[in-house]
Motif scaffolding. Structure first.
Motif, PDB file in Angstrom:
ATOM      1  N   LEU A  82       0.827  -1.205   0.000  1.00  0.00           N
ATOM      2  CA  LEU A  82       0.000   0.000   0.000  1.00  0.00           C
ATOM      3  C   LEU A  82       0.865   1.260   0.000  1.00  0.00           C
ATOM      4  CD1 LEU A  82      -2.837  -0.954   2.512  1.00  0.00           C
ATOM      5  CD2 LEU A  82      -3.162  -0.361   0.100  1.00  0.00           C
ATOM      6  N   GLU A  83       1.928   1.242   0.779  1.00  0.00           N
ATOM      7  CA  GLU A  83       2.811   2.406   0.817  1.00  0.00           C
ATOM      8  C   GLU A  83       3.435   2.647  -0.553  1.00  0.00           C
ATOM      9  OE1 GLU A  83       6.050   4.306   3.831  1.00  0.00           O
ATOM     10  OE2 GLU A  83       6.213   2.148   3.455  1.00  0.00           O
ATOM     11  N   ASN A  84       3.844   1.573  -1.223  1.00  0.00           N
ATOM     12  CA  ASN A  84       4.448   1.715  -2.552  1.00  0.00           C
ATOM     13  C   ASN A  84       3.468   2.340  -3.546  1.00  0.00           C
ATOM     14  OD1 ASN A  84       6.898   0.628  -1.735  1.00  0.00           O
ATOM     15  ND2 ASN A  84       6.361  -1.457  -2.339  1.00  0.00           N
ATOM     16  N   PHE A  85       2.231   1.827  -3.558  1.00  0.00           N
ATOM     17  CA  PHE A  85       1.245   2.346  -4.512  1.00  0.00           C
ATOM     18  C   PHE A  85       0.792   3.758  -4.128  1.00  0.00           C
ATOM     19  CE2 PHE A  85       0.645  -2.258  -5.439  1.00  0.00           C
ATOM     20  CZ  PHE A  85       0.947  -2.196  -6.792  1.00  0.00           C
ATOM     21  N   ALA A  86       0.664   4.022  -2.842  1.00  0.00           N
ATOM     22  CA  ALA A  86       0.286   5.369  -2.415  1.00  0.00           C
ATOM     23  C   ALA A  86       1.362   6.373  -2.826  1.00  0.00           C
ATOM     24  CB  ALA A  86       0.078   5.402  -0.904  1.00  0.00           C
ATOM     25  N   ARG A  87       2.623   5.998  -2.670  1.00  0.00           N
ATOM     26  CA  ARG A  87       3.718   6.902  -3.020  1.00  0.00           C
ATOM     27  C   ARG A  87       3.735   7.209  -4.524  1.00  0.00           C
ATOM     28  NH1 ARG A  87       7.415   4.268  -0.693  1.00  0.00           N
ATOM     29  NH2 ARG A  87       8.348   3.231  -2.502  1.00  0.00           N
ATOM     30  N   ARG A  88       3.354   6.212  -5.339  1.00  0.00           N
ATOM     31  CA  ARG A  88       3.292   6.447  -6.788  1.00  0.00           C
ATOM     32  C   ARG A  88       2.275   7.530  -7.130  1.00  0.00           C
ATOM     33  NH1 ARG A  88       3.330   0.313  -9.411  1.00  0.00           N
ATOM     34  NH2 ARG A  88       5.151  -0.455  -8.234  1.00  0.00           N
ATOM     35  N   HIS A  89       1.275   7.678  -6.255  1.00  0.00           N
ATOM     36  CA  HIS A  89       0.261   8.724  -6.459  1.00  0.00           C
ATOM     37  C   HIS A  89       0.562   9.939  -5.579  1.00  0.00           C
ATOM     38  CE1 HIS A  89      -2.534   6.322  -8.947  1.00  0.00           C
ATOM     39  NE2 HIS A  89      -2.122   5.307  -8.229  1.00  0.00           N
ATOM     40  N   ASP A  90       1.811   9.993  -5.069  1.00  0.00           N
ATOM     41  CA  ASP A  90       2.250  11.132  -4.249  1.00  0.00           C
ATOM     42  C   ASP A  90       1.421  11.263  -2.981  1.00  0.00           C
ATOM     43  OD1 ASP A  90       4.073  13.094  -3.763  1.00  0.00           O
ATOM     44  OD2 ASP A  90       2.987  14.663  -4.823  1.00  0.00           O
ATOM     45  N   HIS A  91       1.034  10.134  -2.404  1.00  0.00           N
ATOM     46  CA  HIS A  91       0.290  10.128  -1.141  1.00  0.00           C
ATOM     47  C   HIS A  91       1.123   9.474  -0.036  1.00  0.00           C
ATOM     48  CE1 HIS A  91      -3.251  11.381  -3.320  1.00  0.00           C
ATOM     49  NE2 HIS A  91      -4.002  11.299  -2.245  1.00  0.00           N
ATOM     50  N   LEU A  92       0.878   9.917   1.173  1.00  0.00           N
ATOM     51  CA  LEU A  92       1.515   9.349   2.357  1.00  0.00           C
ATOM     52  C   LEU A  92       0.571   8.343   2.996  1.00  0.00           C
ATOM     53  CD1 LEU A  92       3.858   9.519   4.512  1.00  0.00           C
ATOM     54  CD2 LEU A  92       2.445  11.227   5.674  1.00  0.00           C
ATOM     55  N   LEU A  93       1.090   7.192   3.410  1.00  0.00           N
ATOM     56  CA  LEU A  93       0.266   6.187   4.092  1.00  0.00           C
ATOM     57  C   LEU A  93       0.430   6.323   5.594  1.00  0.00           C
ATOM     58  CD1 LEU A  93      -1.586   3.652   3.699  1.00  0.00           C
ATOM     59  CD2 LEU A  93       0.490   2.287   4.047  1.00  0.00           C
ATOM     60  N   LEU A  94      -0.690   6.490   6.293  1.00  0.00           N
ATOM     61  CA  LEU A  94      -0.713   6.534   7.759  1.00  0.00           C
ATOM     62  C   LEU A  94      -1.289   5.219   8.264  1.00  0.00           C
ATOM     63  CD1 LEU A  94      -2.188  10.136   8.231  1.00  0.00           C
ATOM     64  CD2 LEU A  94       0.220   9.452   8.096  1.00  0.00           C
ATOM     65  N   ILE A  95      -0.613   4.587   9.211  1.00  0.00           N
ATOM     66  CA  ILE A  95      -1.017   3.262   9.691  1.00  0.00           C
ATOM     67  C   ILE A  95      -1.563   3.363  11.107  1.00  0.00           C
ATOM     68  CG2 ILE A  95      -0.263   0.907  10.198  1.00  0.00           C
ATOM     69  CD1 ILE A  95       1.935   1.289   8.107  1.00  0.00           C
ATOM     70  N   GLY A  96      -2.763   2.820  11.290  1.00  0.00           N
ATOM     71  CA  GLY A  96      -3.364   2.720  12.614  1.00  0.00           C
ATOM     72  C   GLY A  96      -3.467   1.255  13.006  1.00  0.00           C
ATOM     73  N   ASP A  97      -2.699   0.833  14.006  1.00  0.00           N
ATOM     74  CA  ASP A  97      -2.697  -0.555  14.487  1.00  0.00           C
ATOM     75  C   ASP A  97      -3.562  -0.619  15.749  1.00  0.00           C
ATOM     76  OD1 ASP A  97      -2.198  -3.091  15.450  1.00  0.00           O
ATOM     77  OD2 ASP A  97      -0.023  -2.883  15.495  1.00  0.00           O
ATOM     78  N   SER A  98      -4.693  -1.300  15.642  1.00  0.00           N
ATOM     79  CA  SER A  98      -5.599  -1.344  16.796  1.00  0.00           C
ATOM     80  C   SER A  98      -5.138  -2.323  17.864  1.00  0.00           C
ATOM     81  CB  SER A  98      -7.009  -1.735  16.332  1.00  0.00           C
ATOM     82  OG  SER A  98      -7.037  -3.077  15.878  1.00  0.00           O
ATOM     83  N   ALA A  99      -4.177  -3.204  17.535  1.00  0.00           N
ATOM     84  CA  ALA A  99      -3.659  -4.189  18.494  1.00  0.00           C
ATOM     85  C   ALA A  99      -4.786  -5.046  19.081  1.00  0.00           C
ATOM     86  CB  ALA A  99      -2.872  -3.507  19.614  1.00  0.00           C
ATOM     87  N   GLY A 100      -5.850  -5.251  18.303  1.00  0.00           N
ATOM     88  CA  GLY A 100      -6.958  -6.075  18.760  1.00  0.00           C
ATOM     89  C   GLY A 100      -7.837  -5.417  19.794  1.00  0.00           C
ATOM     90  N   ASP A 101      -7.680  -4.127  20.003  1.00  0.00           N
ATOM     91  CA  ASP A 101      -8.420  -3.403  21.043  1.00  0.00           C
ATOM     92  C   ASP A 101      -9.438  -2.465  20.384  1.00  0.00           C
ATOM     93  OD1 ASP A 101      -9.353  -1.870  23.116  1.00  0.00           O
ATOM     94  OD2 ASP A 101      -7.388  -1.124  23.753  1.00  0.00           O
ATOM     95  N   PRO A 102     -10.747  -2.701  20.574  1.00  0.00           N
ATOM     96  CA  PRO A 102     -11.760  -1.833  19.959  1.00  0.00           C
ATOM     97  C   PRO A 102     -11.621  -0.366  20.351  1.00  0.00           C
ATOM     98  CG  PRO A 102     -12.762  -3.867  20.738  1.00  0.00           C
ATOM     99  CD  PRO A 102     -11.360  -3.861  21.257  1.00  0.00           C
ATOM    100  N   ALA A 103     -11.214  -0.098  21.580  1.00  0.00           N
ATOM    101  CA  ALA A 103     -11.054   1.296  22.006  1.00  0.00           C
ATOM    102  C   ALA A 103      -9.922   1.967  21.247  1.00  0.00           C
ATOM    103  CB  ALA A 103     -10.788   1.354  23.511  1.00  0.00           C
ATOM    104  N   GLN A 104      -8.847   1.227  21.023  1.00  0.00           N
ATOM    105  CA  GLN A 104      -7.726   1.785  20.273  1.00  0.00           C
ATOM    106  C   GLN A 104      -8.114   1.992  18.806  1.00  0.00           C
ATOM    107  OE1 GLN A 104      -3.836   0.533  21.435  1.00  0.00           O
ATOM    108  NE2 GLN A 104      -3.118   0.373  19.324  1.00  0.00           N
ATOM    109  N   GLU A 105      -8.894   1.052  18.266  1.00  0.00           N
ATOM    110  CA  GLU A 105      -9.368   1.220  16.895  1.00  0.00           C
ATOM    111  C   GLU A 105     -10.224   2.477  16.785  1.00  0.00           C
ATOM    112  OE1 GLU A 105     -12.713  -0.952  14.264  1.00  0.00           O
ATOM    113  OE2 GLU A 105     -10.844  -2.086  14.416  1.00  0.00           O
ATOM    114  N   SER A 106     -11.105   2.680  17.740  1.00  0.00           N
ATOM    115  CA  SER A 106     -11.968   3.860  17.729  1.00  0.00           C
ATOM    116  C   SER A 106     -11.146   5.142  17.764  1.00  0.00           C
ATOM    117  CB  SER A 106     -12.924   3.810  18.923  1.00  0.00           C
ATOM    118  OG  SER A 106     -13.779   4.926  18.927  1.00  0.00           O
TER     119      SER A 106
END
Length: 326
Positions: A82-106
């Motif tokens: 995803l980062e490779n393809f996003a960069r081809r379109h001049d976009h930055l990829l931001l990653i949110g890892d919920s670690a299996g925790d619904p509160a963290q996902e929220s």
């Protein structure tokens, strides 16, 4: 520091055209003019102001990826593509890892919305609430798993039911009569589809039986989940896992119990990550087209024509190996 005016003078054009080139619009630019602008920018080491660019284009040139566990090899590989393809379109990829925790996902959902990302690739614990929040904020979403009926959002995945059925059928065709099935948590996206596929395979093998255990998608949780099976006098002759990550834990638990794979227990994963080739023994799996998934996900999110939500189904490949008895 070079400015857009400097680039325009070097290329023999206007600052507006320079803006069109770097913003991909709103007006078309001929191939020759684009070439001159890009060459001039490279010679002058020109870098457009990303904040000004975002304000003029009404975009932030960023995409979000929301996943339950970045250390899972499938998600790590997905993020890389995803980062490779996003960069081809001049976009930055931001990653949110919920670690299996619904509160963290929220919390990650709130952060993506606050940052006004241009779209989100979603593998959610909450699914419907997550999609509703993004929809309310006007953030496009591509979900990489099944979604509840009535939820209007684009999905991009393989046919999990068919993949699970093919995998279980392959194991049972070896003559194994007892099948252990390790799925994700009962409420997780895809769990019901995996179970449905297993049940379909059992119809074609009426003398075979299956037992199920649900566990977090972690090699450690899967190891702990199957340990009671391996302490029994007759553990399942074959084990199907809904992810490679879980299968890695099952392989360890089998070794720990003194069981040989595949002589005493066969094991099949699901995802087809490259790590399958370096386990002991090499792991059989259902390979998902991770790179193609990433390519299409970025394309869907950046499609300015705003296509209608649709279910996009990709091909999968059953990859037999030593662990299944092949």
């Amino acid at each position: 520091m070079a400015t857009a005016r400097d680039v325009a003078e070097r290329a023999g054009t206007s600052t507006a055209v320079v803006s069109y080139v770097f913003n991909n619009g709103p007006r078309p630019v001929s191939a020759e003019t684009r070439r001159r602008v890009l060459e001039a920018a490279a010679e002058l080491e020109y870098r457009p102001n990303i904040l000004a660019r975002a304000l003029s284009a009404g975009r932030t040139y960023s995409l979000g990826l929301l996943i339950p566990q970045i250390r899972n090899p499938y998600f790590a590989t997905l993020a890389e593509h995803l980062e490779n393809f996003a960069r081809r379109h001049d976009h930055l990829l931001l990653i949110g890892d919920s670690a299996g925790d619904p509160a963290q996902e929220s919390a990650h959902i709130g952060s993506f919305i606050e940052r006004k990302v241009d779209g989100v690739v979603l593998v959610s614990l909450l699914v419907e609430p997550a999609i509703q929040r993004f929809a309310a904020a006007g953030v496009p979403v591509v979900a990489l798993h099944p979604v509840p009926d009535g939820v209007t959002v684009s999905t991009l995945s393989i046919d999990y039911v068919a993949g699970a059925e093919a995998s279980a059928d392959h194991l049972l065709s070896h003559g194994y009569r007892t099948l252990g099935v390790v799925t994700g948590p009962e409420e997780s996206p895809g769990t019901a589809e995996h179970r449905r596929g297993i049940e379909r395979a059992l119809v074609a093998h009426p003398r075979s039986t299956a037992r199920y255990v649900a566990a977090p998608v972690s090699r450690f949780a899967a190891r702990d989940a199957v340990r009671p099976w391996f302490r029994q006098k007759r553990p399942p002759r074959a084990i199907y896992c809904s992810t490679d990550e879980q299968a890695f834990g099952v392989l360890f638990a089998a070794w720990e119990a003194g069981l040989r794979v595949p002589e005493d227990v066969a094991v099949m994963g699901f995802d087809g990550t490259s790590e399958c080739t370096v386990t002991v023994p090499p792991l059989a799996s259902v390979r998902q087209p991770i790179e193609e998934t990433a390519r299409q996900a970025v394309g869907l999110l950046l499609d300015r024509s705003k296509p209608a939500a649709a279910r996009h189904v990709l091909d999968y490949e059953l990859v037999p190996s030593t662990s299944c008895g092949c």
